[in-house]
Design a protein around this motif. Structure first.
Motif, PDB file in Angstrom:
ATOM      1  N   GLY A 356       0.786  -1.229   0.000  1.00 34.54           N
ATOM      2  CA  GLY A 356       0.000   0.000   0.000  1.00 34.54           C
ATOM      3  C   GLY A 356       0.814   1.272   0.000  1.00 34.54           C
ATOM      4  N   ASN A 357       2.150   1.166  -0.028  1.00 33.61           N
ATOM      5  CA  ASN A 357       3.000   2.356  -0.102  1.00 33.61           C
ATOM      6  C   ASN A 357       2.869   2.997  -1.477  1.00 33.61           C
ATOM      7  OD1 ASN A 357       4.295   1.979   2.524  1.00 33.61           O
ATOM      8  ND2 ASN A 357       5.277   0.201   1.573  1.00 33.61           N
ATOM      9  N   THR A 358       2.775   4.310  -1.510  1.00 35.56           N
ATOM     10  CA  THR A 358       2.632   5.018  -2.783  1.00 35.56           C
ATOM     11  C   THR A 358       3.662   6.132  -2.894  1.00 35.56           C
ATOM     12  OG1 THR A 358       1.017   6.590  -1.882  1.00 35.56           O
ATOM     13  CG2 THR A 358       0.144   4.569  -2.883  1.00 35.56           C
ATOM     14  N   THR A 359       4.022   6.447  -4.109  1.00 38.85           N
ATOM     15  CA  THR A 359       4.912   7.571  -4.384  1.00 38.85           C
ATOM     16  C   THR A 359       4.522   8.162  -5.726  1.00 38.85           C
ATOM     17  OG1 THR A 359       7.241   8.263  -4.559  1.00 38.85           O
ATOM     18  CG2 THR A 359       6.684   6.091  -5.442  1.00 38.85           C
ATOM     19  N   GLU A 360       4.653   9.469  -5.859  1.00 39.11           N
ATOM     20  CA  GLU A 360       4.126  10.175  -7.027  1.00 39.11           C
ATOM     21  C   GLU A 360       5.165  11.090  -7.639  1.00 39.11           C
ATOM     22  OE1 GLU A 360      -0.031  11.889  -7.028  1.00 39.11           O
ATOM     23  OE2 GLU A 360       1.106  13.774  -7.091  1.00 39.11           O
ATOM     24  N   SER A 361       5.098  11.239  -8.945  1.00 40.44           N
ATOM     25  CA  SER A 361       5.975  12.151  -9.667  1.00 40.44           C
ATOM     26  C   SER A 361       5.160  12.956 -10.674  1.00 40.44           C
ATOM     27  CB  SER A 361       7.079  11.378 -10.398  1.00 40.44           C
ATOM     28  OG  SER A 361       7.894  12.253 -11.164  1.00 40.44           O
ATOM     29  N   LYS A 362       5.243  14.282 -10.549  1.00 42.60           N
ATOM     30  CA  LYS A 362       4.588  15.164 -11.517  1.00 42.60           C
ATOM     31  C   LYS A 362       5.634  15.657 -12.504  1.00 42.60           C
ATOM     32  CE  LYS A 362       0.896  16.740  -8.445  1.00 42.60           C
ATOM     33  NZ  LYS A 362       0.214  17.912  -7.825  1.00 42.60           N
ATOM     34  N   ILE A 363       5.512  15.233 -13.755  1.00 50.36           N
ATOM     35  CA  ILE A 363       6.486  15.617 -14.784  1.00 50.36           C
ATOM     36  C   ILE A 363       5.890  16.803 -15.544  1.00 50.36           C
ATOM     37  CG2 ILE A 363       7.983  14.738 -16.612  1.00 50.36           C
ATOM     38  CD1 ILE A 363       7.152  11.905 -15.748  1.00 50.36           C
ATOM     39  N   ASN A 364       5.994  17.966 -14.938  1.00 50.61           N
ATOM     40  CA  ASN A 364       5.292  19.126 -15.484  1.00 50.61           C
ATOM     41  C   ASN A 364       6.175  20.360 -15.614  1.00 50.61           C
ATOM     42  OD1 ASN A 364       5.631  19.692 -12.806  1.00 50.61           O
ATOM     43  ND2 ASN A 364       3.467  20.053 -12.346  1.00 50.61           N
ATOM     44  N   HIS A 365       7.502  20.162 -15.641  1.00 45.48           N
ATOM     45  CA  HIS A 365       8.385  21.331 -15.738  1.00 45.48           C
ATOM     46  C   HIS A 365       8.256  22.022 -17.090  1.00 45.48           C
ATOM     47  CE1 HIS A 365      10.647  17.971 -17.410  1.00 45.48           C
ATOM     48  NE2 HIS A 365      11.392  18.844 -18.071  1.00 45.48           N
ATOM     49  N   GLU A 366       7.907  21.245 -18.131  1.00 41.21           N
ATOM     50  CA  GLU A 366       7.577  21.828 -19.432  1.00 41.21           C
ATOM     51  C   GLU A 366       6.738  20.800 -20.206  1.00 41.21           C
ATOM     52  OE1 GLU A 366      11.171  21.136 -22.503  1.00 41.21           O
ATOM     53  OE2 GLU A 366      11.661  22.540 -20.889  1.00 41.21           O
ATOM     54  N   PRO A 367       5.851  21.255 -21.093  1.00 41.68           N
ATOM     55  CA  PRO A 367       4.965  20.325 -21.798  1.00 41.68           C
ATOM     56  C   PRO A 367       5.748  19.346 -22.668  1.00 41.68           C
ATOM     57  CG  PRO A 367       4.181  22.583 -22.016  1.00 41.68           C
ATOM     58  CD  PRO A 367       5.556  22.660 -21.435  1.00 41.68           C
ATOM     59  N   ALA A 368       5.319  18.094 -22.646  1.00 42.31           N
ATOM     60  CA  ALA A 368       5.883  17.087 -23.551  1.00 42.31           C
ATOM     61  C   ALA A 368       5.054  17.050 -24.834  1.00 42.31           C
ATOM     62  CB  ALA A 368       5.884  15.721 -22.882  1.00 42.31           C
ATOM     63  N   PHE A 382      10.945  10.170  -7.936  1.00 44.03           N
ATOM     64  CA  PHE A 382      10.117   9.756  -6.804  1.00 44.03           C
ATOM     65  C   PHE A 382      10.898   9.893  -5.497  1.00 44.03           C
ATOM     66  CE2 PHE A 382       8.690   7.323 -10.510  1.00 44.03           C
ATOM     67  CZ  PHE A 382       7.322   7.567 -10.489  1.00 44.03           C
ATOM     68  N   ASN A 383      10.175  10.184  -4.406  1.00 41.28           N
ATOM     69  CA  ASN A 383      10.858  10.287  -3.114  1.00 41.28           C
ATOM     70  C   ASN A 383      10.893   8.971  -2.353  1.00 41.28           C
ATOM     71  OD1 ASN A 383       8.248  10.031  -2.241  1.00 41.28           O
ATOM     72  ND2 ASN A 383       8.084  12.082  -1.361  1.00 41.28           N
ATOM     73  N   GLN A 384      10.324   7.916  -2.950  1.00 37.95           N
ATOM     74  CA  GLN A 384      10.448   6.569  -2.401  1.00 37.95           C
ATOM     75  C   GLN A 384      10.858   5.631  -3.519  1.00 37.95           C
ATOM     76  OE1 GLN A 384       7.490   4.945   0.464  1.00 37.95           O
ATOM     77  NE2 GLN A 384       6.360   6.847   0.102  1.00 37.95           N
ATOM     78  N   ASP A 385      11.597   4.588  -3.154  1.00 36.75           N
ATOM     79  CA  ASP A 385      12.000   3.592  -4.144  1.00 36.75           C
ATOM     80  C   ASP A 385      11.258   2.300  -3.835  1.00 36.75           C
ATOM     81  OD1 ASP A 385      13.338   2.474  -6.261  1.00 36.75           O
ATOM     82  OD2 ASP A 385      15.087   1.905  -5.069  1.00 36.75           O
ATOM     83  N   LEU A 386      10.195   2.036  -4.570  1.00 37.90           N
ATOM     84  CA  LEU A 386       9.394   0.832  -4.359  1.00 37.90           C
ATOM     85  C   LEU A 386      10.003  -0.321  -5.153  1.00 37.90           C
ATOM     86  CD1 LEU A 386       5.767   2.304  -4.537  1.00 37.90           C
ATOM     87  CD2 LEU A 386       7.345   2.169  -2.583  1.00 37.90           C
ATOM     88  N   ASP A 387      10.426  -1.346  -4.443  1.00 35.57           N
ATOM     89  CA  ASP A 387      11.125  -2.459  -5.090  1.00 35.57           C
ATOM     90  C   ASP A 387      10.211  -3.203  -6.058  1.00 35.57           C
ATOM     91  OD1 ASP A 387      12.890  -4.420  -5.753  1.00 35.57           O
ATOM     92  OD2 ASP A 387      12.747  -5.495  -3.861  1.00 35.57           O
ATOM     93  N   LYS A 388       8.999  -3.512  -5.618  1.00 33.70           N
ATOM     94  CA  LYS A 388       8.070  -4.261  -6.469  1.00 33.70           C
ATOM     95  C   LYS A 388       6.786  -3.453  -6.637  1.00 33.70           C
ATOM     96  CE  LYS A 388       9.949  -8.766  -5.192  1.00 33.70           C
ATOM     97  NZ  LYS A 388       9.663 -10.106  -4.615  1.00 33.70           N
ATOM     98  N   VAL A 389       6.579  -2.946  -7.838  1.00 31.78           N
ATOM     99  CA  VAL A 389       5.432  -2.104  -8.144  1.00 31.78           C
ATOM    100  C   VAL A 389       4.246  -2.994  -8.508  1.00 31.78           C
ATOM    101  CG1 VAL A 389       4.521  -0.314  -9.659  1.00 31.78           C
ATOM    102  CG2 VAL A 389       6.916  -0.225  -8.905  1.00 31.78           C
ATOM    103  N   ALA A 390       3.138  -2.824  -7.778  1.00 31.26           N
ATOM    104  CA  ALA A 390       1.947  -3.636  -8.023  1.00 31.26           C
ATOM    105  C   ALA A 390       0.924  -2.909  -8.882  1.00 31.26           C
ATOM    106  CB  ALA A 390       1.310  -4.044  -6.698  1.00 31.26           C
ATOM    107  N   ALA A 391       0.910  -1.575  -8.804  1.00 29.31           N
ATOM    108  CA  ALA A 391      -0.061  -0.799  -9.584  1.00 29.31           C
ATOM    109  C   ALA A 391       0.556   0.526  -9.988  1.00 29.31           C
ATOM    110  CB  ALA A 391      -1.330  -0.548  -8.767  1.00 29.31           C
TER     111      ALA A 391
END
Length: 451
Positions: A356-368, A382-391
């Protein structure tokens, strides 16, 4: 209980060889800053033998300093209020925890304490002269210049440079922690820290738009968050004194984080912060086996990769979290779309593990820019390193508040770790993202041909 009390009493009365009870950093008041202070340099030695109780030393007395070991000199900067630097104890403890060395705190608070910055700046060469006298004694007793390591904060960084010049750049290493900018920006090499002042010079620039030096000063110069505003620091004057000093001090706390085993901050050599944010500088060398430089104490592990012909000063960029230990973990999000029309916008990606641990990244410094059948590689942090990503969840946004909701049709999305390239890469196919609507899905392992 009586024996314990007696033992504690003895510990509190531990004295240095000079007879002084645990010498401490000079504490002065704001009144002292207003009236000004004359220069007086105190040297305090810490070792694993005396990690919490300093020993006073000087150019005639080495005390318990072991000349066969590395000696780190810690030199502070301008002190407009007279108070001791709040980070000294942590830095001493951290240095002694990673290596059995001598740590010498250079206390020039009498001289640095003044409301007139130029008065403190004018004393930097005199402090360097005092340090040279002490190092000369060390050399006479058998110390090697290779084992001299100077850590200078703000004005202290330039003091370290002046000492290095006195030894023709033969000191082992100098680390500059946000070297002072005012009165030094634009100065020639002989009047400031310079990459030729030691065998290896590394610098962290955390406040280039105010109190820090703007341009590169070392063999490798680290620019956290571009070297400007640091996350977690006040953005307005309503933040009080922290508004003025937080960015400047962040260099020290980033260095401290490198002394902890759970945080190794990776940096990426690059021409500009923008190129780094756009993922153009994630390969740190010509060969895939060449490591990226790490910030702080272990930065000198990278000096062997400074090849002949390289620019004399390498700039390296990275982002940090807003709280200790500041580590950020880098991933690439590769997206191939099949929209008929070009779409421009930003992506927010969220990762979740089975716990249930979550971490988020907003890639919005300039439009892609997303074009049909073209792969776009976005650098996610990300500010957390999740070893096994489930979702994984994705949100696409054009930044428009009004108007129709656009759709981004994804042919393939791939997630790959930069810090752990050995980890399986995760994919998903045939997704349709509706603007500003979160789409959650379970990833699958990418075919090995794509890995």
């Amino acid at each position: 209980m009586l024996r314990l009390y007696f033992l504690l009493s003895l510990m509190c009365l531990v004295r240095s060889d000079t007879g002084e009870t645990c010498p401490s950093f000079t504490k002065l008041s704001f009144h002292s800053a207003v009236v000004g202070t004359g220069l007086n340099v105190k040297l305090m030695l810490y070792t694993r033998r005396n990690p919490t109780c300093a020993q006073a030393i000087n150019s005639t007395v080495l005390g318990n300093l072991n000349v066969t070991k590395k000696t780190a000199f810690v030199v502070h900067g301008f002190r407009p209020t007279g108070s001791p630097p709040v980070w000294i104890e942590d830095l001493v403890e951290g240095l002694l925890s990673v290596e059995d060395m001598n740590v010498v705190i250079v206390d020039w608070n009498r001289g640095a304490t003044t409301v007139m910055y130029n008065h403190a700046s004018s004393k930097t060469r005199k402090v360097a002269t005092v340090l040279k006298e002490f190092i000369d004694l060390m050399l006479a007793e058998g110390t090697s210049l290779d084992d001299i390591y100077m850590i200078g904060v703000s004005l202290g960084a330039h003091i370290a440079g002046f000492v290095g010049k006195m030894y023709d750049g033969q000191l082992g290493r100098i680390t500059g922690l946000d070297p002072a900018g005012p009165l030094f920006n634009g100065k020639p090499p002989e009047d400031r820290l310079d990459p030729r002042d030691a065998q290896f010079v590394d610098v962290i620039h955390s406040d280039t738009d105010a109190l820090g030096y703007k341009k590169p000063l070392g063999n490798i110069d680290f620019y956290p968050n571009g070297g400007l505003d640091q996350p977690g620091c006040p953005k307005t004057i309503f933040g009080g004194m922290q508004y003025f000093k937080c960015d400047h001090q962040r260099s020290v706390y980033l260095y401290l984080s490198s002394l902890r085993e759970n945080c190794a901050i990776t940096a990426y050599p690059c021409d500009s912060y923008r190129d780094y944010r756009n993922g153009k500088c994630v390969n740190c060398g010509i060969s895939q086996t060449e490591p990226c430089p790490v910030l702080g104490y272990y930065a000198d592990n990278w000096k062997d990769y400074l090849r002949e012909g390289d620019p004399p000063m390498i700039k390296a960029f990275f982002d940090t979290d807003e709280e200790k230990p500041f580590c950020i973990y880098h991933y690439f999000v590769d997206i191939i779309t099949w929209n008929k029309n070009i779409r421009r916008g930003s992506i927010t990606i969220k990762l979740k593990d089975k716990a249930g641990n979550t971490t988020e990244s907003k890639i919005n410094h300039e439009p892609a820019t997303f074009q049909k059948y073209h792969q776009v590689s976005l650098l996610a942090r990300f500010n957390q390193d999740l070893d096994k990503v489930a979702a994984i969840s994705l949100v696409f946004s054009t930044g428009s508040v009004i108007g129709p909701r656009y759709k981004l049709r994804i042919l393939r999305m791939k997630l790959r770790s930069l810090g752990h390239p050995e980890r399986p890469q995760l994919c998903r196919y045939d997704l349709v993202l509706v603007e500003n609507v979160e789409t959650v899905f379970q990833p699958i392992l990418c075919p090995k041909l794509q890995m």
